[in-house]
Design an enzyme around this catalytic site. Structure first.
Site, short mmCIF file in Angstrom:
data_model
loop_
_atom_site.label_atom_id
_atom_site.label_comp_id
_atom_site.label_asym_id
_atom_site.label_seq_id
_atom_site.Cartn_x
_atom_site.Cartn_y
_atom_site.Cartn_z
N HIS A 160 5.69 6.47 36.23
CA HIS A 160 5.40 5.64 35.06
C HIS A 160 5.11 4.20 35.52
O HIS A 160 5.38 3.85 36.67
CB HIS A 160 6.57 5.67 34.06
CG HIS A 160 7.84 5.09 34.58
ND1 HIS A 160 8.92 5.85 34.95
CD2 HIS A 160 8.22 3.81 34.78
CE1 HIS A 160 9.90 5.06 35.38
NE2 HIS A 160 9.50 3.81 35.28
P1 TYD Z 1 13.58 7.81 33.24
O1 TYD Z 1 12.98 6.48 32.94
O2 TYD Z 1 12.81 9.03 32.87
O3 TYD Z 1 13.91 7.88 34.78
P2 TYD Z 1 12.89 7.74 36.00
O4 TYD Z 1 11.53 7.40 35.43
O5 TYD Z 1 13.45 6.62 36.81
O6 TYD Z 1 12.86 9.01 36.72
O7 TYD Z 1 15.02 7.84 32.58
C1 TYD Z 1 15.81 9.00 32.53
C2 TYD Z 1 16.62 8.99 31.24
O8 TYD Z 1 17.53 7.89 31.21
C3 TYD Z 1 15.76 8.86 30.02
O9 TYD Z 1 16.33 9.71 29.02
C4 TYD Z 1 15.90 7.44 29.59
C5 TYD Z 1 17.29 7.08 30.08
N1 TYD Z 1 17.43 5.66 30.47
C6 TYD Z 1 18.23 4.82 29.73
O10 TYD Z 1 18.81 5.20 28.70
N2 TYD Z 1 18.39 3.53 30.13
C7 TYD Z 1 17.77 3.04 31.24
O11 TYD Z 1 17.95 1.86 31.58
C8 TYD Z 1 16.93 3.93 32.01
C9 TYD Z 1 16.21 3.44 33.24
C10 TYD Z 1 16.79 5.23 31.58
#
Ligand code: TYD
Length: 138
Positions: free
Chosen positions: A54
């Site tokens: 992303h």
């Molecule tokens: P995600 O952004 O998909 O992780 P990455 O892209 O780093 O692999 O986040 C995973 C899950 O955690 C998603 O359900 C959103 C949640 N999340 C939060 O609630 N707070 C945060 O600060 C972050 C980074 C993720």
């Protein structure tokens, strides 16, 4: 935006070491170029998992492998770069509008992330084609 100006850079933190071991201190707007509103960390990542995939419209982040190692791939829509994260005294600054992917996590990897803002799903671009369109329309 133009080629060759990707705003991603490795920051070397000062290590305050003595006979007891090592310590790194990070203060907002000092060692990192933004106010830190959020800290999160990724750990216990299963083998062959890829995370990220992303970009953010506004968010700036610094990624630190405080334990173990992983690979971070960054892409500004023009070029791609790969960084091996394996040093707790180095942080990878990633500006807004940079696509990032994380992979090759060692089982013991703890990837600490310092972020310039609170969590907001509205700030994410999770589709690569949409990211490219967004960047090229600027
Ligand atoms: P995600 O952004 O998909 O992780 P990455 O892209 O780093 O692999 O986040 C995973 C899950 O955690 C998603 O359900 C959103 C949640 N999340 C939060 O609630 N707070 C945060 O600060 C972050 C980074 C993720």
């Amino acid at each position: 935006m133009s080629v060759g100006t990707m705003n991603v850079k490795m920051i070397e933190f000062e290590v305050k070491g003595d006979e007891r071991g090592s310590l790194v201190a990070i203060e907002e707007c000092m060692q990192v170029p933004f106010q830190i509103k959020r800290v999160y960390y990724i750990f216990g990542t299963k083998s062959n998992v890829k995370r990220g995939a992303h970009a953010h419209k506004e968010l700036q982040q610094v990624l630190i492998a405080v334990n173990g190692s992983c690979t971070v791939i960054v892409d500004d829509g023009f070029e791609r770069k790969e960084f091996d994260m394996n040093c707790p005294s180095k942080g990878l600054f990633i500006d807004k509008l940079i696509w990032r992917e994380m992979e090759n996590f060692s089982p013991d990897c703890v990837l600490l992330v310092l972020a310039s803002d609170y969590y907001s799903e509205a700030d994410y671009i999770r589709d690569y084609a949409e990211f490219k369109n967004y960047v090229f329309s600027l």
